[in-house]
Design an enzyme around this catalytic site. Sequence first.
Site, PDB file in Angstrom:
ATOM      1  CG  MET A  75     -12.242  22.522  69.952  1.00 57.79           C
ATOM      2  SD  MET A  75     -12.883  21.378  68.714  1.00 57.79           S
ATOM      3  CE  MET A  75     -13.784  22.533  67.659  1.00 57.79           C
ATOM      4  NE  ARG A 122      -0.700   8.003  45.436  1.00 58.03           N
ATOM      5  CZ  ARG A 122      -1.848   8.661  45.317  1.00 58.03           C
ATOM      6  NH1 ARG A 122      -2.103   9.705  46.089  1.00 58.03           N
ATOM      7  NH2 ARG A 122      -2.744   8.285  44.418  1.00 58.03           N
ATOM      8  CG  ASN A 161       3.610   5.027  44.429  1.00 55.65           C
ATOM      9  OD1 ASN A 161       3.055   4.165  43.767  1.00 55.65           O
ATOM     10  ND2 ASN A 161       2.962   6.059  44.948  1.00 55.65           N
ATOM     11  CD  GLU A 168      -5.274   0.659  49.228  1.00 60.02           C
ATOM     12  OE1 GLU A 168      -6.327   1.320  49.097  1.00 60.02           O
ATOM     13  OE2 GLU A 168      -4.780  -0.005  48.303  1.00 60.02           O
ATOM     14  CG  HIS A 223      -8.197  15.155  61.239  1.00 55.60           C
ATOM     15  ND1 HIS A 223      -8.702  16.432  61.295  1.00 55.60           N
ATOM     16  CD2 HIS A 223      -9.187  14.376  61.777  1.00 55.60           C
ATOM     17  CE1 HIS A 223      -9.906  16.434  61.850  1.00 55.60           C
ATOM     18  NE2 HIS A 223     -10.229  15.197  62.143  1.00 55.60           N
ATOM     19  CD  GLN A 265      -9.550   0.961  50.205  1.00 59.00           C
ATOM     20  OE1 GLN A 265      -8.850   1.578  49.422  1.00 59.00           O
ATOM     21  NE2 GLN A 265      -9.672  -0.357  50.192  1.00 59.00           N
ATOM     22  CD  GLU A 307     -10.000  15.538  66.033  1.00 59.90           C
ATOM     23  OE1 GLU A 307     -10.484  15.212  64.934  1.00 59.90           O
ATOM     24  OE2 GLU A 307     -10.498  16.413  66.764  1.00 59.90           O
TER      25      GLU A 307
END
Lengths: 208, 208
Positions: A163, A33, A99, A95, A132, A29, A178
């Site tokens: 790129m 948040r 809150n 995950e 990222h 994971q 990305e």
Amino acid sequence: MSATEGKLDVSRFMAGPRPEGTSDYLMQQTMIRVKDPEKSLEFYCDVLGFKLIMFREFPQWEFNVYFIAPVDSASTPKTAEDQWDYCMKLPGCIEVTWNYGSEKEEGKVYNTGNGDSTGTSDGKQIKGGFGHLGITVPDVYEACERFKEKDVEFTKTPNSGGMKGLAFVKDPDGYLIEILPQGPMIVKDIDCNGVRADGGEGYKDNSK
Amino acid sequence: MSATEGKLDVSRFMAGPRPEGTSDYLMQQTMIRVKDPEKSLEFYCDVLGFKLIMFREFPQWEFNVYFIAPVDSASTPKTAEDQWDYCMKLPGCIEVTWNYGSEKEEGKVYNTGNGDSTGTSDGKQIKGGFGHLGITVPDVYEACERFKEKDVEFTKTPNSGGMKGLAFVKDPDGYLIEILPQGPMIVKDIDCNGVRADGGEGYKDNSK
């Protein structure tokens, strides 16, 4: 290690067996948040093809967590207990932590890494370590056409920037995602924003 | 959605097929910047059982990236081209980014999310969105005994804190790594720090 030349001999990290006792360890994971879990689940599931694998509610601590992964929902077990076991053996889950109450705050709530200034006391950009999340897709250009139809915010379409052939989009909290190919980097003539392969700007460091 | 009660109806995100065009999308990477790639590779490979899958050097932009995942190195192809293709289809990689020169800076360099104050202008804690990476293991208590032998820094041993049976350690840059079981949460009487299952403090919010 020679920092001046940017060279590092890393051969020993590629070869050989994993250390004793670690052969079953699994990268399960990445926890982030989010301000509003409904908006996040909509984005990750409806746009990026994730499914919710399991969730846990902790009213005593005033937060919930939602585990998501881009997998077929037919494989997800039916009971919360079996979902937990399945999820804990599934590499590459996100995950999503909520809150309670964050969804009622004004504007962005969390600093998203890179050069973000959200969540600071002085409103100035930080030197953020988190960069990222990266999703790979069969065809970056086709995926970006789809994202554009869904009004996803781009920070880089495939042909802009230095790129060519990869893209960056933002999730509802501003986390960078990305978009990369599942194979060799392929450059097409025109991307979803009409930028030509010989167009766009040079390389941009996301941390600045 | 009722925020007061911390409830959200998420059933539609669990059920049903993935949206058209997304069935092959894959959560391939989480990118973090590190101060010293050699120290990071030592930690992730020697302690957490990762292997280096591939790397790319960009001297023109003064950074390198190292893709690591906790997999058997026997599966890793031999050529850089094949390694790229293999890596881009491997879920749960970490992309370790090294900006040349960071390894010569004093102290910590990057803000690691949560309530970290590193990399800010005013030295105050941010409200960080990035929380942690999570590794699952067959036995959390055994893994933590191993980590302790290797002098890993813990922020929570399995029996300390409110959630028994899981642990948090820090990587060389201070990024939090959660250690979770690959199955039901199991609580043992004594952990690697001698904390009893009925001991430890209550729940601690890592963002504070």
